[in-house]
Design a protein around this motif. Sequence first.
Motif, PDB file in Angstrom:
ATOM      1  N   VAL A   1       0.837  -1.200   0.000  1.00  0.00           N
ATOM      2  CA  VAL A   1       0.000   0.000   0.000  1.00  0.00           C
ATOM      3  C   VAL A   1       0.874   1.253   0.000  1.00  0.00           C
ATOM      4  O   VAL A   1       0.652   2.183  -0.779  1.00  0.00           O
ATOM      5  CB  VAL A   1      -0.967   0.006   1.203  1.00  0.00           C
TER       6      VAL A   1
ATOM      7  N   ASN B   1       1.178   3.766  -3.246  1.00  0.00           N
ATOM      8  CA  ASN B   1       0.747   5.155  -3.061  1.00  0.00           C
ATOM      9  C   ASN B   1       1.815   6.126  -3.545  1.00  0.00           C
ATOM     10  O   ASN B   1       1.505   7.117  -4.205  1.00  0.00           O
ATOM     11  CB  ASN B   1       0.414   5.431  -1.590  1.00  0.00           C
ATOM     12  N   LYS B   2       3.068   5.858  -3.212  1.00  0.00           N
ATOM     13  CA  LYS B   2       4.155   6.737  -3.658  1.00  0.00           C
ATOM     14  C   LYS B   2       4.299   6.692  -5.183  1.00  0.00           C
ATOM     15  O   LYS B   2       4.398   7.735  -5.825  1.00  0.00           O
ATOM     16  CB  LYS B   2       5.482   6.310  -3.012  1.00  0.00           C
TER      17      LYS B   2
ATOM     18  N   ARG C   1       2.146   5.772  -7.479  1.00  0.00           N
ATOM     19  CA  ARG C   1       0.966   6.291  -8.165  1.00  0.00           C
ATOM     20  C   ARG C   1       1.046   7.811  -8.324  1.00  0.00           C
ATOM     21  O   ARG C   1       0.556   8.384  -9.279  1.00  0.00           O
ATOM     22  CB  ARG C   1      -0.297   5.895  -7.390  1.00  0.00           C
ATOM     23  N   ARG C   2       1.746   8.465  -7.375  1.00  0.00           N
ATOM     24  CA  ARG C   2       1.927   9.923  -7.432  1.00  0.00           C
ATOM     25  C   ARG C   2       3.226  10.293  -8.163  1.00  0.00           C
ATOM     26  O   ARG C   2       3.665  11.432  -8.096  1.00  0.00           O
ATOM     27  CB  ARG C   2       1.941  10.496  -6.019  1.00  0.00           C
TER      28      ARG C   2
ATOM     29  N   LEU D   1       4.912   5.484   5.097  1.00  0.00           N
ATOM     30  CA  LEU D   1       4.961   6.613   4.161  1.00  0.00           C
ATOM     31  C   LEU D   1       5.844   7.735   4.690  1.00  0.00           C
ATOM     32  O   LEU D   1       6.581   8.362   3.920  1.00  0.00           O
ATOM     33  CB  LEU D   1       3.549   7.126   3.861  1.00  0.00           C
TER      34      LEU D   1
ATOM     35  N   GLU E   1      -9.242  -2.621   1.643  1.00  0.00           N
ATOM     36  CA  GLU E   1      -7.987  -2.375   0.913  1.00  0.00           C
ATOM     37  C   GLU E   1      -7.431  -3.676   0.420  1.00  0.00           C
ATOM     38  O   GLU E   1      -7.500  -4.677   0.992  1.00  0.00           O
ATOM     39  CB  GLU E   1      -6.950  -1.702   1.818  1.00  0.00           C
TER      40      GLU E   1
END
Length: 107
Positions: free
Chosen positions: A25, A29-30, A32-33, A83, A107
């Motif tokens: 996850v 997340n990192k 995807r950005r 994160l 999730e």
Amino acid sequence: MGKFIYNASPREIEIDDRTLAHLRVAILNKLRRSESFAMTWEHGVENGSGRTTMWLHESVPLQFVFSGNRQPTLNRLWIEQLLLSANSSGGLVNVPEPTENEPIDGE
């Protein structure tokens, strides 16, 4: 034990499924950005000690291979801590799981 496989490397990093689910996850997340970052893990005494750092980038293929078929309930605080470490100059490291405060469903 699950496996994290990065690029075409013959090295597969064995990580328990619960930890791997949380790392997945945070990493996704990192990426995807479009945020590249370093990831460091310790090999452990059973694998000759030492540690490895690799640079994770969205253009390099990676795989998360789980040995079990059940998705664990995710710990939001743990993901946030992962994160935070990924955003630091030292990069993503596996921090110990804190006491659950707010599980993430679905999730």
